[in-house]
Design a protein around this motif. Structure first.
Motif, PDB file in Angstrom:
ATOM      1  N   GLY A  29       0.827  -1.198   0.000  1.00 43.39           N
ATOM      2  CA  GLY A  29       0.000   0.000   0.000  1.00 43.39           C
ATOM      3  C   GLY A  29       0.861   1.248   0.000  1.00 43.39           C
ATOM      4  O   GLY A  29       2.065   1.195   0.221  1.00 43.39           O
ATOM      5  N   GLY A  30       0.215   2.375  -0.264  1.00 42.73           N
ATOM      6  CA  GLY A  30       0.941   3.639  -0.359  1.00 42.73           C
ATOM      7  C   GLY A  30       0.624   4.628   0.727  1.00 42.73           C
ATOM      8  O   GLY A  30       1.004   5.788   0.644  1.00 42.73           O
ATOM      9  N   GLY A  31      -0.112   4.199   1.773  1.00 46.41           N
ATOM     10  CA  GLY A  31      -0.407   5.084   2.888  1.00 46.41           C
ATOM     11  C   GLY A  31      -1.567   6.023   2.613  1.00 46.41           C
ATOM     12  O   GLY A  31      -2.374   5.797   1.714  1.00 46.41           O
ATOM     13  N   GLU A  32      -1.626   7.073   3.415  1.00 44.67           N
ATOM     14  CA  GLU A  32      -2.710   8.047   3.323  1.00 44.67           C
ATOM     15  C   GLU A  32      -2.194   9.341   2.712  1.00 44.67           C
ATOM     16  O   GLU A  32      -1.056   9.743   2.963  1.00 44.67           O
ATOM     17  CB  GLU A  32      -3.277   8.318   4.702  1.00 44.67           C
ATOM     18  N   LEU A  33      -3.054   9.969   1.908  1.00 47.04           N
ATOM     19  CA  LEU A  33      -2.725  11.240   1.271  1.00 47.04           C
ATOM     20  C   LEU A  33      -3.973  12.109   1.249  1.00 47.04           C
ATOM     21  O   LEU A  33      -4.948  11.788   0.566  1.00 47.04           O
ATOM     22  CB  LEU A  33      -2.202  11.010  -0.156  1.00 47.04           C
ATOM     23  N   ALA A  50       7.980  10.606  -2.059  1.00 45.60           N
ATOM     24  CA  ALA A  50       8.039  12.001  -1.612  1.00 45.60           C
ATOM     25  C   ALA A  50       6.665  12.632  -1.751  1.00 45.60           C
ATOM     26  O   ALA A  50       5.924  12.318  -2.686  1.00 45.60           O
ATOM     27  CB  ALA A  50       9.059  12.777  -2.433  1.00 45.60           C
ATOM     28  N   ASP A  51       6.325  13.523  -0.823  1.00 38.32           N
ATOM     29  CA  ASP A  51       5.067  14.253  -0.838  1.00 38.32           C
ATOM     30  C   ASP A  51       5.319  15.718  -1.161  1.00 38.32           C
ATOM     31  O   ASP A  51       6.351  16.277  -0.758  1.00 38.32           O
ATOM     32  CB  ASP A  51       4.368  14.165   0.517  1.00 38.32           C
ATOM     33  N   PHE A  52       4.353  16.328  -1.855  1.00 41.10           N
ATOM     34  CA  PHE A  52       4.441  17.732  -2.230  1.00 41.10           C
ATOM     35  C   PHE A  52       3.078  18.378  -2.068  1.00 41.10           C
ATOM     36  O   PHE A  52       2.059  17.720  -2.220  1.00 41.10           O
ATOM     37  CB  PHE A  52       4.850  17.878  -3.709  1.00 41.10           C
ATOM     38  N   ALA A  53       3.067  19.664  -1.812  1.00 44.90           N
ATOM     39  CA  ALA A  53       1.831  20.454  -1.811  1.00 44.90           C
ATOM     40  C   ALA A  53       2.081  21.636  -2.732  1.00 44.90           C
ATOM     41  O   ALA A  53       3.062  22.372  -2.558  1.00 44.90           O
ATOM     42  CB  ALA A  53       1.480  20.922  -0.409  1.00 44.90           C
ATOM     43  N   THR A  54       1.221  21.800  -3.746  1.00 46.76           N
ATOM     44  CA  THR A  54       1.365  22.886  -4.700  1.00 46.76           C
ATOM     45  C   THR A  54      -0.005  23.460  -5.023  1.00 46.76           C
ATOM     46  O   THR A  54      -1.035  22.928  -4.612  1.00 46.76           O
ATOM     47  CB  THR A  54       2.040  22.396  -6.011  1.00 46.76           C
ATOM     48  N   GLU A  55      -0.003  24.546  -5.800  1.00 51.02           N
ATOM     49  CA  GLU A  55      -1.224  25.165  -6.286  1.00 51.02           C
ATOM     50  C   GLU A  55      -0.984  25.547  -7.736  1.00 51.02           C
ATOM     51  O   GLU A  55       0.105  26.009  -8.096  1.00 51.02           O
ATOM     52  CB  GLU A  55      -1.555  26.403  -5.449  1.00 51.02           C
ATOM     53  N   TRP A  56      -1.985  25.310  -8.567  1.00 52.49           N
ATOM     54  CA  TRP A  56      -1.894  25.713  -9.965  1.00 52.49           C
ATOM     55  C   TRP A  56      -3.305  25.980 -10.464  1.00 52.49           C
ATOM     56  O   TRP A  56      -4.211  25.167 -10.248  1.00 52.49           O
ATOM     57  CB  TRP A  56      -1.238  24.609 -10.809  1.00 52.49           C
ATOM     58  N   GLY A  57      -3.489  27.129 -11.088  1.00 57.86           N
ATOM     59  CA  GLY A  57      -4.785  27.449 -11.694  1.00 57.86           C
ATOM     60  C   GLY A  57      -5.945  27.477 -10.723  1.00 57.86           C
ATOM     61  O   GLY A  57      -7.068  27.123 -11.099  1.00 57.86           O
ATOM     62  N   GLY A  58      -5.708  27.870  -9.479  1.00 58.98           N
ATOM     63  CA  GLY A  58      -6.771  27.919  -8.488  1.00 58.98           C
ATOM     64  C   GLY A  58      -7.123  26.574  -7.879  1.00 58.98           C
ATOM     65  O   GLY A  58      -8.134  26.446  -7.189  1.00 58.98           O
ATOM     66  N   VAL A  59      -6.289  25.560  -8.137  1.00 55.37           N
ATOM     67  CA  VAL A  59      -6.516  24.225  -7.593  1.00 55.37           C
ATOM     68  C   VAL A  59      -5.326  23.849  -6.710  1.00 55.37           C
ATOM     69  O   VAL A  59      -4.166  24.000  -7.111  1.00 55.37           O
ATOM     70  CB  VAL A  59      -6.699  23.187  -8.718  1.00 55.37           C
ATOM     71  N   PHE A  61      -3.036  21.078  -4.909  1.00 59.89           N
ATOM     72  CA  PHE A  61      -2.609  19.704  -5.135  1.00 59.89           C
ATOM     73  C   PHE A  61      -1.927  19.171  -3.882  1.00 59.89           C
ATOM     74  O   PHE A  61      -1.039  19.827  -3.331  1.00 59.89           O
ATOM     75  CB  PHE A  61      -1.549  19.633  -6.244  1.00 59.89           C
ATOM     76  N   ALA A  62      -2.311  17.996  -3.448  1.00 60.08           N
ATOM     77  CA  ALA A  62      -1.531  17.203  -2.491  1.00 60.08           C
ATOM     78  C   ALA A  62      -1.031  16.028  -3.319  1.00 60.08           C
ATOM     79  O   ALA A  62      -1.836  15.277  -3.886  1.00 60.08           O
ATOM     80  CB  ALA A  62      -2.403  16.727  -1.336  1.00 60.08           C
ATOM     81  N   SER A  63       0.275  15.889  -3.446  1.00 58.39           N
ATOM     82  CA  SER A  63       0.850  14.904  -4.364  1.00 58.39           C
ATOM     83  C   SER A  63       1.805  13.968  -3.660  1.00 58.39           C
ATOM     84  O   SER A  63       2.507  14.367  -2.736  1.00 58.39           O
ATOM     85  CB  SER A  63       1.625  15.612  -5.487  1.00 58.39           C
ATOM     86  N   ARG A  64       1.821  12.744  -4.139  1.00 50.24           N
ATOM     87  CA  ARG A  64       2.798  11.754  -3.687  1.00 50.24           C
ATOM     88  C   ARG A  64       3.397  11.118  -4.941  1.00 50.24           C
ATOM     89  O   ARG A  64       2.689  10.738  -5.862  1.00 50.24           O
ATOM     90  CB  ARG A  64       2.160  10.698  -2.805  1.00 50.24           C
ATOM     91  N   VAL A  65       4.734  11.015  -4.932  1.00 48.41           N
ATOM     92  CA  VAL A  65       5.482  10.485  -6.072  1.00 48.41           C
ATOM     93  C   VAL A  65       6.322   9.311  -5.607  1.00 48.41           C
ATOM     94  O   VAL A  65       6.964   9.380  -4.547  1.00 48.41           O
ATOM     95  CB  VAL A  65       6.389  11.570  -6.686  1.00 48.41           C
ATOM     96  N   TRP A  66       6.334   8.241  -6.411  1.00 55.68           N
ATOM     97  CA  TRP A  66       7.235   7.102  -6.194  1.00 55.68           C
ATOM     98  C   TRP A  66       8.224   7.098  -7.337  1.00 55.68           C
ATOM     99  O   TRP A  66       7.845   7.213  -8.509  1.00 55.68           O
ATOM    100  CB  TRP A  66       6.460   5.783  -6.216  1.00 55.68           C
ATOM    101  N   GLU A  67       9.506   6.984  -6.999  1.00 61.49           N
ATOM    102  CA  GLU A  67      10.529   6.901  -8.029  1.00 61.49           C
ATOM    103  C   GLU A  67      11.607   5.918  -7.602  1.00 61.49           C
ATOM    104  O   GLU A  67      11.699   5.556  -6.427  1.00 61.49           O
ATOM    105  CB  GLU A  67      11.137   8.273  -8.326  1.00 61.49           C
ATOM    106  N   GLY A  68      12.395   5.523  -8.571  1.00 66.05           N
ATOM    107  CA  GLY A  68      13.467   4.575  -8.297  1.00 66.05           C
ATOM    108  C   GLY A  68      14.558   4.725  -9.330  1.00 66.05           C
ATOM    109  O   GLY A  68      14.433   5.479 -10.304  1.00 66.05           O
TER     110      GLY A  68
END
Length: 164
Positions: A29-33, A50-59, A61-68
């Motif tokens: 699983g990927g946890g809670e977001l 990694a988790d990120f919080a951003t804003e674009w176009g009045g929206v 975003f709470a984001s989570r990215v998996w990379e390797g």
């Protein structure tokens, strides 16, 4: 045991673990977001998160990215999940238009298929899936289409659920 019987046994054992949209999945699983539980992350999406919080176009975003690690060096994103909140996300058409603009995709050529996430309308195609959870709240995800197919994408999407 003959070769055919052995192959059949392998297929049957593997079939026990096939995901069922909305059903349990014995994988990672990927946890809670941001009010959602990510119930499944495909093997190979990446071990670094990694988790990120951003804003674009009045929206927002709470984001989570998996990379390797990528072959040949560097890192490659395998999965990105976004929880989007904004007053302009009024229906599926508005969400699709917003995401087309955000991802710089020509909406006239963006080939998507409809799907239902529970009772919420959504679309998927080309490694992307998104749905409108309710007006003002949506989820989108991208799963690297060079490494994963649409069945993996839809399994991952169906295993993202709003917390009660």
């Amino acid at each position: 045991m003959g070769v055919l019987a052995g192959l059949l046994a392998v297929l049957l054992v593997g079939a026990v673990h096939l995901p069922v949209p909305g059903g349990p999945w014995p994988g990672r699983g990927g946890g809670e977001l941001s009010g959602f539980t990510i119930g499944f992350v495909p093997a190979g999406a990446g071990g670094d998160r990694a988790d990120f919080a951003t804003e674009w176009g009045g929206v927002d975003f709470a984001s989570r990215v998996w990379e390797g690690a990528a072959p040949g060096g560097g890192y490659r994103v395998g999965l990105k999940v976004n929880v989007l909140r904004g007053p302009g996300l009024t229906d599926l058409a508005a969400l699709r238009a917003f995401l087309a603009d955000y991802h710089e995709i020509d909406p006239g050529t963006w080939d998507l298929d409809p799907f239902e996430h529970g009772t919420s309308p959504g679309c998927h195609g080309g490694g992307r899936a998104f749905w409108l959870e309710e007006p003002g709240l949506a989820v989108s995800l991208w799963l690297d289409p060079r490494r994963f197919g649409e069945p993996d994408l839809l399994t991952t999407a169906h295993e993202i659920r709003r917390k009660p």
